[in-house]
Scaffold this motif. Sequence first.
Motif, PDB file in Angstrom:
ATOM      1  N   ARG A 110       0.825  -1.212   0.000  1.00 52.27           N
ATOM      2  CA  ARG A 110       0.000   0.000   0.000  1.00 52.27           C
ATOM      3  C   ARG A 110       0.855   1.256   0.000  1.00 52.27           C
ATOM      4  O   ARG A 110       0.532   2.256  -0.672  1.00 52.27           O
ATOM      5  N   LYS A 111       1.945   1.227   0.744  1.00 53.38           N
ATOM      6  CA  LYS A 111       2.818   2.404   0.819  1.00 53.38           C
ATOM      7  C   LYS A 111       3.464   2.688  -0.531  1.00 53.38           C
ATOM      8  O   LYS A 111       3.634   3.853  -0.927  1.00 53.38           O
ATOM      9  N   THR A 112       3.798   1.610  -1.274  1.00 61.90           N
ATOM     10  CA  THR A 112       4.501   1.776  -2.554  1.00 61.90           C
ATOM     11  C   THR A 112       3.562   2.090  -3.700  1.00 61.90           C
ATOM     12  O   THR A 112       3.847   2.951  -4.542  1.00 61.90           O
ATOM     13  N   PHE A 113       2.406   1.408  -3.743  1.00 63.60           N
ATOM     14  CA  PHE A 113       1.538   1.488  -4.917  1.00 63.60           C
ATOM     15  C   PHE A 113       0.164   2.089  -4.636  1.00 63.60           C
ATOM     16  O   PHE A 113      -0.649   2.222  -5.556  1.00 63.60           O
ATOM     17  N   GLY A 114      -0.115   2.397  -3.374  1.00 67.40           N
ATOM     18  CA  GLY A 114      -1.396   3.003  -3.039  1.00 67.40           C
ATOM     19  C   GLY A 114      -2.360   2.017  -2.398  1.00 67.40           C
ATOM     20  O   GLY A 114      -2.282   0.809  -2.600  1.00 67.40           O
TER      21      GLY A 114
END
Length: 917
Positions: free
Chosen positions: A442-446
């Motif tokens: 989630r942090k990297t790609f949303g």
Amino acid sequence: SINVDVTSLDSEAVTMSTDSVDEAERTDDGLRVDNFDNECDHSFELYRETMTEFKVQEDDDVDPEEMMRNKRFFIACYHLPVKLTKDEFSGEYSAAFTESLIAKTEHGSVTKSHETFWVGTVSMKAETDEEMEKIKEVLKPLNCMPLFLDDETVDSFYYGMCKQILWPAFHNIDLIDIAKSGWGTNKFVDKEGRMVTKVDVKWDQSRLDYWWHSFLTVNKRFANALIEVVTQDDIVWVHDYHLSLLPKLLHEAELAVRGKRTIEMIFFLHIPFPTSQVFRELEHGEHILEGMLHADVVGFHAFDHARHFLNASKRILGLLHENLLGGLIGVRYRGTKVLVTISNVSIEADVVEQALNTKSIKDAAEKLQNDHLGRTIISGIDIAQGLSGVSLKLLAFERMLADYPIWRDKVVMIQICIIPSTRKSDEADTLAHVRYLVKRIRKTFGNEVIEYEEVSGSSLPRNRRLALWLASGIFMAVPIREGLNLLPLEYVFSRKDQKMPGVTITSEFSAVCSILNGAMRVNPFDIQSSSTSIDTALTMSLEEKTSRRERDIRFVSSSSSGLWTRRVLRDLADVTMSTAREKNEDANSGPTLKMDSLSSVSNMKTSSVPLDVPAVIDAYKAAERRVFFFDFNGTIVMKEPTGKYLKRDMQGSGGNRPPAETIKALVGLCADERNTVYVVSGDTEKNIENAIGHIEGLGLASGNGGSLSCPTFDKRAERKWETSNLGVDFDAVKQVALPILSKYTARANGSFVKLTSSSVGWSYYSCDPEWGNMLANSLIEELKDKLQSFDVRLVTLQGVGVIEVVPRKLNKGLVVKEVLRSTDLPDFVLCIGDDVSDEKMFTSVFSVIAQSCAAGVDVPDHVFTVTVGKKFSNASYYVDDAADVADLLIRMDGGEYSTGRAMSWDNEEGGPTMFES
């Protein structure tokens, strides 16, 4: 009598093999065509019509219901398949069967014709004797007999011995790893993001003695309960590893009470069985083996599991197994024959179908799609334990998002983790890692790319599952080790009426891998390959998705637990009949049929001379009249050996035509009026015509020479086929052979019946190689016995996984003789084939030439007979593989060497419209 032709297509063979036989023909195409469900394969329609005409029961050659009439069934399982509820106001109990493989079902269940009882424990704790009696009374109408265990026994038996020792060991986890997987201090992040420490006791080998004692005690409780209610000739079906000692204990109890064994017992394992090396590490492994072997039938869901069991029986107890008539496996133990069976089971399709039609599930599916509008949903429901492979799945998904940025706004993974609380330390470790990976993704790609949920309990409710399946374009489950998991099958069934069929991605280490032939198989440890598979699934064409679904939908839709039960009972009936037959044959032994050996039918030699391609090209250019004979699959279309466990996905000639470069070369050759070109196939007329019938000037032969279509130069005209009269009433042959073949098909998922106008065959190409070969050997003996009165022969190609019944006179040489004798002999002949069915083409070429020479007729200046692969053959030359054949055709047509694309597995070009102006 019946001749049996056998060959092994090992291209590396350099020594004479008695398993190879000349004079043998087979259906050389369709090795991967799923006749039962490939919508492009017209031979399935022929099979279905034939089965209807003959009124053959596909599953039952022998009706076990008749053999077991008036027998009662007792199903022993640790957890009764019921749900108990207690009214908090009145204190009254109610009960109903749950969603379970061994629960009573409404359709097709043997409980409708036989009195059936269930014996097991209940999850609801009874505090007093009064509550126990109430539970017994409420379960009595369901024919369920509850056993009550105290908390201490449950802890040591279930959470100790079963879940901490046997469960990981049976899933092939080494004892050293077991010592670290269930105990110790564990720190993990909870749902609120807080660090939590859970302390369990450290590994203590001495605790195993207490756990084993509890394990033995619980199994004795079941044995004592059953011996009080079973009577002579009853059948007791014991389910799963928790009760692996029960067959022996019940056997001993009956001997003590009645003085002899009168009941029949089945033991079925629903999880994997480990390798003998891991199983030997169990302190009481020998006792567990002995317990299981006291059953009359020991069943597994996959051949891998059965093979490990047989190896353990041999290495630990010194027991050898034998192949029995009917494709069964027997182990001699205590002077009796124990049957080892492999039987696949699917979902309750009628129940799922009814649920799918409910408005609430459709609305829930629509809501999921709207919540993730514009994104393809990849769904997964897994137990939150290390062996489920959830972390590896998330790593593959993360890699896919990194390597294929185009999907970041077009895809979402909905991952649900089930927390059964049966292996708490393992679950805590797994959840900690999963939560970390979800957070990182989630942090990297949303946040939009993944939706994650944890659910406590043993399963997700059916309504939620079905809604998720309806909304999902891809289902992904990649366990490291796994027994039976019906979720992938439920997903396939849920998508059966969808305009966009889904794609299933599963692990090659799972049992379902050997059941679903249309699933994409991955190694979960190969993160790069798994991520590529997700991309492949996302970009897959509708045609391929539909084809994959059709390969599995028939089995998924028609293999309920009731049918599975009857199949196991039929196996029990078959082994009983097999034993009786053996005794009768011993008493009335007479002349027996023998398999033809290579030396008895031919003086075949190793084709040790490689084809001189430039010499062939020069001879071709110098000739004025040329004739070509080509085999199809394995010659102008590549195929894989049957011994390879994980084969690439091919659709056979019904949906897989030669690649564009090869077809273009054939078109060029056929356009030259000096050439006569024939492709001689073992497949049906429709399948071979659909694949290459559009080529003008190309002659076709199907059914290994049973039907012939002369070259046609009008692409708008319908092809005409002439069928050879081979003097055999093949309808009568099919009426005898089809019930036998259908029985073997039911035993080996991935196998199928193949019909042409002049042959009936059984392909085990897509089965587990070892299991398929074992069944094939048994099938040969059974067909030999049943078809003695017909003028037919059996053809078996162990290298490509096909057994065929064909008229004795049928062979591909008929086509060669017909074509060569129909006009003056040409001055150039090229004949190429890859297997033993093509040997008759080679010998027929020389036969016609020899007869012409004896008659004083001019013979061809250049004759090339070529086999694909260096092997024993009547051919004069060889090429290494089908790619060399493609290159030869291209060069004769004036092209250059192929770049390799001519033999591409995935090339979809070259259809009928390719050359239309």
